[in-house]
Design an enzyme around this catalytic site. Structure first.
Site, PDB file in Angstrom:
ATOM      1  N   GLY A  11      16.717  -0.385 -32.288  1.00 53.85           N
ATOM      2  CA  GLY A  11      16.068   0.574 -33.170  1.00 53.85           C
ATOM      3  C   GLY A  11      16.911   1.774 -33.528  1.00 53.85           C
ATOM      4  N   CYS A  12      18.071   1.918 -32.922  1.00 54.18           N
ATOM      5  CA  CYS A  12      18.950   3.057 -33.206  1.00 54.18           C
ATOM      6  C   CYS A  12      19.506   2.925 -34.623  1.00 54.18           C
ATOM      7  CB  CYS A  12      20.088   3.106 -32.190  1.00 54.18           C
ATOM      8  SG  CYS A  12      21.341   4.355 -32.555  1.00 54.18           S
ATOM      9  N   ILE A  13      19.293   3.945 -35.437  1.00 55.99           N
ATOM     10  CA  ILE A  13      19.755   3.933 -36.824  1.00 55.99           C
ATOM     11  C   ILE A  13      21.277   3.826 -36.894  1.00 55.99           C
ATOM     12  CG2 ILE A  13      19.917   5.311 -38.935  1.00 55.99           C
ATOM     13  CD1 ILE A  13      17.135   6.465 -38.179  1.00 55.99           C
TER      14      ILE A  13
END
Length: 131
Positions: A11-13
């Site tokens: 989920g880390c951009i």
């Protein structure tokens, strides 16, 4: 084409942007969850090379931002213990190609290491939600 084991925070951009750039550069990724991997000091240490201990830490990790963890004051052994116990503290991504390991994503350094289609990319390892 290079096969990269890519340890990310799901989920880390920034990790998503880094993976996109690596794939566009023709690399094959084997993505792993950094937070669920069973890290030990022996398995984690190679990713940091000769960088100073404070650079092993994610500066946007909550415990670092609040001052609960002070990376500049930790010994190598204490830092590895903290990072293994709480992997959200680890500067990401961690990348491995064969026996070569890296922490963080500096596009110029990654380009020199394995090549990038756009070495001038501004895809860094800072979380855009905190900058």
């Amino acid at each position: 084409m290079t096969i990269i084991i890519f340890y990310e925070k799901p989920g880390c951009i920034s990790n998503t942007r880094q993976k996109r750039l690596l794939k566009a550069s023709g690399h094959l990724l084997r993505v792993r969850n950094l937070l669920e991997h069973p890290w030990t000091p022996e398995t984690l240490r190679p990713f940091f090379g000769d960088s100073p201990v404070n650079e092993w830490f994610n500066p946007t990790a909550p415990r670092v931002k609040t001052g609960e963890i002070l990376p500049n004051l930790l010994s190598e052994a204490d830092a590895l213990e903290a990072l293994c116990a709480d992997p959200i503290l680890i500067r990401r991504p961690l990348m491995q190609v064969g026996d070569s390991c890296r922490s963080g994503f500096d596009a110029a350094a990654v380009h020199a290491w394995i090549g990038l289609a756009d070495p001038a990319s501004d895809v860094g390892d800072a979380c855009p939600r905190t900058v």
